[in-house]
Design a protein around this motif. Structure first.
Motif, mmCIF file in Angstrom:
data_model
loop_
_atom_site.group_PDB
_atom_site.id
_atom_site.type_symbol
_atom_site.label_atom_id
_atom_site.label_comp_id
_atom_site.label_asym_id
_atom_site.label_seq_id
_atom_site.Cartn_x
_atom_site.Cartn_y
_atom_site.Cartn_z
ATOM 1 N N GLU A 86 51.980 32.934 38.184
ATOM 2 C CA GLU A 86 50.922 32.358 39.026
ATOM 3 C C GLU A 86 49.776 33.355 39.218
ATOM 4 O OE1 GLU A 86 50.651 29.225 39.816
ATOM 5 O OE2 GLU A 86 52.522 29.027 38.689
ATOM 6 N N VAL A 87 50.135 34.612 39.281
ATOM 7 C CA VAL A 87 49.125 35.659 39.428
ATOM 8 C C VAL A 87 48.209 35.660 38.208
ATOM 9 C CG1 VAL A 87 48.839 38.189 39.327
ATOM 10 C CG2 VAL A 87 50.344 37.163 41.037
ATOM 11 N N ILE A 88 48.783 35.610 37.026
ATOM 12 C CA ILE A 88 47.975 35.631 35.806
ATOM 13 C C ILE A 88 47.147 34.354 35.705
ATOM 14 C CG2 ILE A 88 48.052 35.632 33.274
ATOM 15 C CD1 ILE A 88 48.629 38.361 34.413
ATOM 16 N N ARG A 89 47.787 33.219 36.030
ATOM 17 C CA ARG A 89 47.057 31.949 35.960
ATOM 18 C C ARG A 89 45.816 31.997 36.864
ATOM 19 N NH1 ARG A 89 49.585 27.133 34.775
ATOM 20 N NH2 ARG A 89 51.540 27.726 35.767
ATOM 21 N N ALA A 90 46.032 32.436 38.113
ATOM 22 C CA ALA A 90 44.910 32.511 39.061
ATOM 23 C C ALA A 90 43.873 33.524 38.587
ATOM 24 C CB ALA A 90 45.431 32.895 40.448
ATOM 25 N N GLY A 91 44.355 34.633 38.038
ATOM 26 C CA GLY A 91 43.461 35.690 37.590
ATOM 27 C C GLY A 91 42.589 35.243 36.431
ATOM 28 N N ARG A 92 43.166 34.466 35.516
ATOM 29 C CA ARG A 92 42.380 33.995 34.374
ATOM 30 C C ARG A 92 41.260 33.063 34.839
ATOM 31 N NH1 ARG A 92 47.158 32.965 29.870
ATOM 32 N NH2 ARG A 92 47.489 35.175 29.400
ATOM 33 N N ILE A 93 41.609 32.227 35.807
ATOM 34 C CA ILE A 93 40.576 31.311 36.329
ATOM 35 C C ILE A 93 39.496 32.110 37.062
ATOM 36 C CG2 ILE A 93 40.142 29.421 37.973
ATOM 37 C CD1 ILE A 93 43.093 28.525 37.344
ATOM 38 N N ALA A 94 39.944 33.038 37.927
ATOM 39 C CA ALA A 94 38.986 33.777 38.757
ATOM 40 C C ALA A 94 38.058 34.651 37.924
ATOM 41 C CB ALA A 94 39.741 34.635 39.772
ATOM 42 N N GLY B 54 44.196 52.502 40.176
ATOM 43 C CA GLY B 54 44.837 51.193 40.059
ATOM 44 C C GLY B 54 44.866 50.445 41.377
ATOM 45 N N LEU B 55 45.186 49.180 41.300
ATOM 46 C CA LEU B 55 45.318 48.357 42.491
ATOM 47 C C LEU B 55 46.769 47.891 42.534
ATOM 48 C CD1 LEU B 55 43.324 47.527 44.627
ATOM 49 C CD2 LEU B 55 42.760 45.520 43.294
ATOM 50 N N SER C 32 47.487 51.432 47.930
ATOM 51 C CA SER C 32 47.419 50.128 48.573
ATOM 52 C C SER C 32 48.693 49.342 48.340
ATOM 53 C CB SER C 32 46.238 49.344 48.016
ATOM 54 O OG SER C 32 46.201 49.485 46.612
ATOM 55 N N THR C 33 49.313 48.923 49.401
ATOM 56 C CA THR C 33 50.513 48.137 49.234
ATOM 57 C C THR C 33 50.428 46.822 49.993
ATOM 58 O OG1 THR C 33 51.490 49.284 51.101
ATOM 59 C CG2 THR C 33 52.030 50.117 48.929
ATOM 60 N N ARG C 34 49.508 46.753 50.934
ATOM 61 C CA ARG C 34 49.435 45.550 51.750
ATOM 62 C C ARG C 34 48.837 44.423 50.929
ATOM 63 N NH1 ARG C 34 46.242 45.758 57.374
ATOM 64 N NH2 ARG C 34 44.998 44.055 56.565
ATOM 65 N N VAL C 35 49.463 43.270 51.010
ATOM 66 C CA VAL C 35 48.991 42.160 50.213
ATOM 67 C C VAL C 35 48.014 41.334 51.031
ATOM 68 C CG1 VAL C 35 49.658 40.192 48.805
ATOM 69 C CG2 VAL C 35 51.232 42.099 49.074
ATOM 70 N N ASP C 36 46.741 41.686 51.017
ATOM 71 C CA ASP C 36 45.739 40.764 51.538
ATOM 72 C C ASP C 36 44.367 41.118 50.976
ATOM 73 O OD1 ASP C 36 44.724 42.811 53.157
ATOM 74 O OD2 ASP C 36 46.010 42.249 54.825
ATOM 75 N N ALA C 37 43.467 40.168 51.083
ATOM 76 C CA ALA C 37 42.169 40.320 50.440
ATOM 77 C C ALA C 37 41.391 41.484 51.044
ATOM 78 C CB ALA C 37 41.366 39.028 50.573
ATOM 79 N N PHE C 38 41.655 41.785 52.311
ATOM 80 C CA PHE C 38 40.992 42.900 52.966
ATOM 81 C C PHE C 38 41.247 44.207 52.212
ATOM 82 C CE2 PHE C 38 41.472 46.290 56.284
ATOM 83 C CZ PHE C 38 40.129 46.463 56.521
ATOM 84 N N ASN C 39 42.473 44.317 51.697
ATOM 85 C CA ASN C 39 42.830 45.497 50.930
ATOM 86 C C ASN C 39 41.988 45.636 49.670
ATOM 87 O OD1 ASN C 39 44.295 47.769 50.709
ATOM 88 N ND2 ASN C 39 46.282 46.769 50.530
ATOM 89 N N VAL C 40 41.670 44.506 49.049
ATOM 90 C CA VAL C 40 40.817 44.532 47.859
ATOM 91 C C VAL C 40 39.403 44.953 48.257
ATOM 92 C CG1 VAL C 40 39.938 43.201 45.921
ATOM 93 C CG2 VAL C 40 42.212 42.691 46.846
ATOM 94 N N ASP C 41 38.928 44.423 49.393
ATOM 95 C CA ASP C 41 37.603 44.832 49.884
ATOM 96 C C ASP C 41 37.545 46.343 50.040
ATOM 97 O OD1 ASP C 41 37.006 42.198 49.986
ATOM 98 O OD2 ASP C 41 37.130 42.006 52.174
ATOM 99 N N LEU C 42 38.596 46.906 50.626
ATOM 100 C CA LEU C 42 38.635 48.355 50.826
ATOM 101 C C LEU C 42 38.602 49.084 49.497
ATOM 102 C CD1 LEU C 42 41.367 48.759 53.578
ATOM 103 C CD2 LEU C 42 38.912 49.160 53.831
ATOM 104 N N ALA C 43 39.385 48.586 48.548
ATOM 105 C CA ALA C 43 39.437 49.228 47.230
ATOM 106 C C ALA C 43 38.077 49.151 46.555
ATOM 107 C CB ALA C 43 40.510 48.581 46.369
ATOM 108 N N VAL D 155 45.082 38.496 44.749
ATOM 109 C CA VAL D 155 44.833 38.877 43.349
ATOM 110 C C VAL D 155 43.603 38.162 42.801
ATOM 111 C CG1 VAL D 155 47.209 39.517 42.877
ATOM 112 C CG2 VAL D 155 46.464 37.182 42.402
ATOM 113 N N THR D 156 43.325 36.964 43.299
ATOM 114 C CA THR D 156 42.117 36.272 42.874
ATOM 115 C C THR D 156 40.888 37.092 43.247
ATOM 116 O OG1 THR D 156 43.214 34.156 43.211
ATOM 117 C CG2 THR D 156 40.825 34.099 43.068
ATOM 118 N N THR D 157 40.905 37.600 44.479
ATOM 119 C CA THR D 157 39.805 38.459 44.915
ATOM 120 C C THR D 157 39.703 39.688 44.006
ATOM 121 O OG1 THR D 157 40.445 37.808 47.140
ATOM 122 C CG2 THR D 157 38.797 39.546 46.960
ATOM 123 N N ALA D 158 40.836 40.266 43.703
ATOM 124 C CA ALA D 158 40.835 41.486 42.889
ATOM 125 C C ALA D 158 40.309 41.222 41.482
ATOM 126 C CB ALA D 158 42.253 42.065 42.822
#
Lengths: 670, 260
Positions: free
Chosen positions: A444-452, A379-380, A357-368, A408-411
């Protein structure tokens, strides 16, 4: 190299008994013995045409390569055609082979590569060039094509073959594009020539190949240079030879469901899984991406075709993991149905499915999420490629910071703990600030991830590759960044991450120094004059240049000084110099289907930071590929939404007729 | 979209083990160069291809229930390697042998499958019988053998992951027999100029492997073969006296067969 011991060997005779004596003294001997499940060996005398197929890297890298596996199978399916595989031998075995006069061999029937009619090499990367020279030398084939006589015809293919000029003195021919139909065409021309008693000798068959207009024979073209070192023109030196060579394009993937019986290596390899190619080509238009440019147009495999290949491959191999491959797998027009159906089929099994997976969108997480329903998670990975919004417009990677954070929040909220992010360093117009923004982004990724996720133990790994401008891309004119600047930017980025008290520990960073990229750049955009550099580097001991423990920058630079002596050009001229619109590029006579005007305009758009959309979903931008093929991009749902479950495989080993496995009974009663 | 459960392995059909099978397999020809890890991967794939109803461990990454006994070193062929598997349905051992052998590449061959009886299997593997094909004059092999047997202790070195390690190889060596070909008739050398030496070696810790025995033959007996020695494990199992002087390595499946 000929040896006393092997001189009276018959053509096609096995050299295994000689090789066997050396195997107790080398590392991982299993890689040299073949014997893989689904490997094919044929009688030498039952074939008119004998192909040796080489992936010029170690077995562990080469054996899983899809291109070689496909051609191996396509050729061996032909009547009276034989194909065997050969890989680069490590220096420990190379030394012993030289000492004992054992030639470069195939792993299938351990025949000497020098005995074959054709040697086909698949170059995914230019860093395999020196391994080709080792193989030629060990096979007893003269390094220079013009010194060959009854030796194999050496043909290069793969992405690097879109600019084969640096290796033009070592190869007899090069093929651009998809190999399936190309190898069959070559086979028929060579077969006719052999059966007719080889009219015209070696040159005779090369001329027949060149006349097709889609096989490049470098010796039939002369390159003339200007006083300042630039190319003046490339001209055919025979009347029947075309000015330009076109690439092969396979249009109907469903008609070519290869590999039908994937090889199952005994040795451990870099990809311990089965691969199914779900489409070829990409129209995202990332300007740095050679693969995306030279493999156009997009050609999809149908949902039914994909599912059949997955099931058939699993039955034939016993692999536990299946990768759904393409340049951007989430872009398949039926990917949601593909994922859901495959997840349904294999949910109760131990089979794992993955989508690189390389595309950056939430749909990609859904697929994963869908594909890992049975708990098997790989891995993602997402590839924003550029740290700042500005540089992403330059490279045409249309991802906003919000896209990434949402993804990444979705992930993280779906339970993924570690997300990998790919970036590049050294992109055109890039500044320190663009690269430093990678650190901001990761934070920002980690910050969002910790909240999510509500957890502090989530991680993000940042991998950074050095950008190398490639032929047939809008960046083919660009100046490559020198290695000192690359290293300095990466150092600053590393410091920025390290000094971050709040998030630094959650962010991993991986990168390589900039020096290998300069050598890759020289080989990628080099012309015929670079051939001497390659030969000189090889004579100075260059082997396995893609491996950091074998690669030596200094050796390459010394060899370049020697090899380019008297030409008036140097490594900087090939790498960190920007080209003008009017310059004749070494690969101008090789047609990737892309319109030169379009490429130049896209380069100008890059410099003006203008992005363009994916033409799959928006109007055409006239890249030229479809016009030339008289086709249109073939995408769109087939209408098949639900697939039947595959026929349950009934275990043949049970004592009673009633199965104890619930799943089997359940399905059988439906 | 399926619901994701955090930090807990998802529900799978975790059927219990209801039968254990013991497999004897051979590593032959060019596939003797496969390592133990290579074999493990090949076996796991073959079990899936052959549709053997494997039992799996629980957890995030379930593993098929397979236990391996001491495997022959990379480069050494074998007629007697052993593996035990757990299955979730009663299987016919002969069918398992046939299907699994079919699913493995030629050279990795399933020789025999029995239903397991008793859990002492590892203890049954007391010793191995190795066949070494040595290209050297018979006289040299004979005198090297005599020199080894006459030594109370022979310290050999082996390169391990932890560095060089010294240990006594003599402690494992029980018996040497010089054989002519497969017939057992004694001659000077066979047609290939190759002396066949059978070696009975006890499984002790640290283990004494065939190359350690060959190192001992070189060290105290001065034996330097002209070509790499080809070694095959012919048997491993319980150690027994054949007569007053000769040892034999028995069949570890005897106990399973008696109980069946």
């Amino acid at each position: 190299m000929t040896s006393q011991a092997l001189d009276h060997r018959l053509r096609g005779e096995s050299v295994f008994s000689e090789l066997e004596m050396l195997l107790p003294f080398v590392g991982k001997p299993i890689q040299y013995v073949g014997g893989e499940l689904n490997a094919v060996t044929k009688e030498w005398n039952d074939a008119d045409v004998h192909w040796a197929l080489m992936y010029p890297d170690a077995y562990e890298v080469g054996a899983p390569n899809q291109g070689v596996q496909i051609l191996y199978e396509v050729l061996n399916e032909q009547n009276r055609v034989l194909a065997e595989r050969t890989y680069a031998v490590w220096p420990d075995l190379e030394t012993l082979m030289r000492e004992n006069g054992v030639p470069q061999f195939t792993v299938d029937a351990h025949r000497s590569v020098g005995d074959f009619d054709l040697l086909g090499l698949s170059f995914s990367t230019e860093l395999g060039y020196t391994n080709m020279l080792t193989a030629l030398d060990l096979a007893g084939i003269p390094l220079h094509a013009d010194q060959r006589d009854e030796h194999p015809i050496v043909i290069a293919g793969g992405h690097a073959a879109f600019n084969p000029e640096p290796i033009s003195q070592f190869i007899d021919a090069a093929v651009l594009g998809d190999g399936e139909e190309a190898v069959l065409l070559i086979t028929e021309i060579v077969r006719t020539w052999i059966l007719a008693g080889r009219p015209g000798g070696r040159e005779g068959v090369l001329l027949e190949l060149a006349k097709t207009g889609c096989i490049y024979v470098p010796r039939f073209y002369d390159v003339e240079y200007l006083a300042d070192g630039r190319i003046q023109r490339v001209v055919p030196n025979r009347p029947d030879v075309p000015w330009r060579i076109t690439k092969f394009t396979l249009m109907d993937l469903d008609a070519w469901p290869y590999p039908k019986a994937p090889l199952v290596p005994l040795a451990e390899t870099v990809h311990e899984r089965m691969s199914v190619e779900i489409f070829r080509g990409c129209t995202r238009g990332c300007r740095f991406c050679q693969a995306g440019m030279i493999t156009r147009p997009v050609r999809e495999r149908s949902i039914t075709g994909i599912a059949d290949m997955v099931e058939n491959g699993l039955c034939k191999t016993g692999f536990e993991e299946v990768g759904l491959l393409s340049l951007s797998s989430a872009d398949h027009s039926e990917i949601a149905d593909v994922a859901r159906n495959l997840a349904d089929r294999y949910e109760k099994t131990q089979t794992s499915l993955s989508l690189p997976s390389t595309r950056v969108d939430a749909f990609n997480v859904d697929l994963a999420n869908e594909l890992s329903r049975n708990g098997r998670r790989s891995g993602l990975t997402f590839a924003p490629e550029g740290g700042s919004e500005r540089i992403r417009r330059v490279i045409n990677k249309l991802v906003s910071e919000e896209d990434l954070i949402r993804t990444v929040t979705t992930a993280y909220s779906a339970g993924w703990r570690n997300v990998k992010l790919y970036f590049m360093c050294g992109l055109p117009t890039e500044t320190d600030e663009d690269v430093l923004q990678i650190a901001t982004m990761a934070r920002e990724v980690i910050r969002a991830g910790r909240i999510a996720s509500g957890r502090r133990d989530i991680k993000c790994t940042v991998s950074i590759g050095g950008f190398v401008p490639k032929p047939h891309t809008p960046f083919q004119w660009a100046a490559q960044l020198d290695h000192e600047s690359t290293d300095s930017r990466l150092r600053k980025l590393k410091e920025a991450i390290r000094d971050d008290r709040e998030f630094g520990k959650a962010i991993g960073i991986r990168y390589h120094d900039g020096k290998p990229g300069i050598v890759e750049g020289l080989l990628s955009r080099g012309d015929r004059r670079v051939g001497n550099v390659i030969e000189s580097a090889w004579r100075n001991g260059a082997r396995f240049d893609g491996w950091s423990e074998h690669f030596s920058y200094d050796r390459w630079m010394e060899s370049a000084e020697h090899g380019l002596d008297g030409t008036g050009v140097d490594v900087d001229w090939f790498t960190i110099r920007e080209r003008e619109y009017t310059e004749v590029l070494p690969w101008n006579h090789l047609d990737s289907g892309l319109d030169a005007e379009w490429l130049w305009e896209d380069w100008q758009d890059a410099l003006s930071e203008v992005a363009v959309d994916d033409c799959r979903w928006t109007p055409c931008f006239d890249c030229g590929v479809c016009d030339q093929l008289d086709t249109e991009i073939q995408v769109g749902p087939t209408g098949v939404v639900d697939l039947p479950m595959p026929m349950p495989r009934q275990s043949q080993v049970l004592i009673s007729e009633v199965s104890h496995a619930d799943g089997i009974n359940e399905t059988a009663s439906q | 979209m399926s619901k994701q459960t955090k930090n807990r392995p998802p529900d799978r059909d975790l059927a219990p083990t209801i039968q254990k099978l013991r497999l004897r397999y051979a590593k032959r020809g060019r596939l003797r160069f496969s390592s133990h890890r290579d074999f493990q991967r090949a076996l796991e794939r073959a079990l899936r291809r052959a549709d053997i109803p494997m039992a799996y461990s629980a957890g995030f990454n379930p593993h098929p229930k397979i236990s391996y006994s001491n495997s022959a070193p990379t480069g050494v062929a074998s007629e007697a390697e052993y593996v035990e598997i757990g299955v979730t349905a009663m299987c016919d051992p002969d069918k398992v042998r046939r299907e699994l052998d079919e699913a493995l590449p030629p050279g990795l061959d399933i020789v025999e499958v029995v239903v397991a009886h008793g859990s002492d299997f590892a203890h049954r593997l007391e010793a191995s019988l190795w066949k070494a094909e040595i290209v050297a004059p018979r006289g040299e092999v004979e005198s090297a053998v005599a020199a080894v047997l006459a030594s109370p202790e022979i310290t050999v070195e082996r390169l391990t992951k932890a560095g060089k390690r010294s240990f006594d190889a003599r402690a494992g060596i029980i018996q040497f027999t010089l054989i002519d070909g497969e017939t057992g008739a004694q001659t000077d050398q066979n047609a290939d100029g190759c002396v066949i030496l059978h070696m009975v070696v006890r499984h002790i810790t640290p283990s004494v492997r065939p190359d350690d025995v060959l190192a001992a033959l070189k060290q105290v007996g001065g034996l330097v073969p002209q070509k790499p020695v080809r070694v095959t494990r012919l048997a491993q199992g319980p150690l027994a006296l054949l007569d007053e002087v000769n040892y034999t390595v028995g069949d570890p499946f005897d106990l399973d067969r008696v109980s069946a």
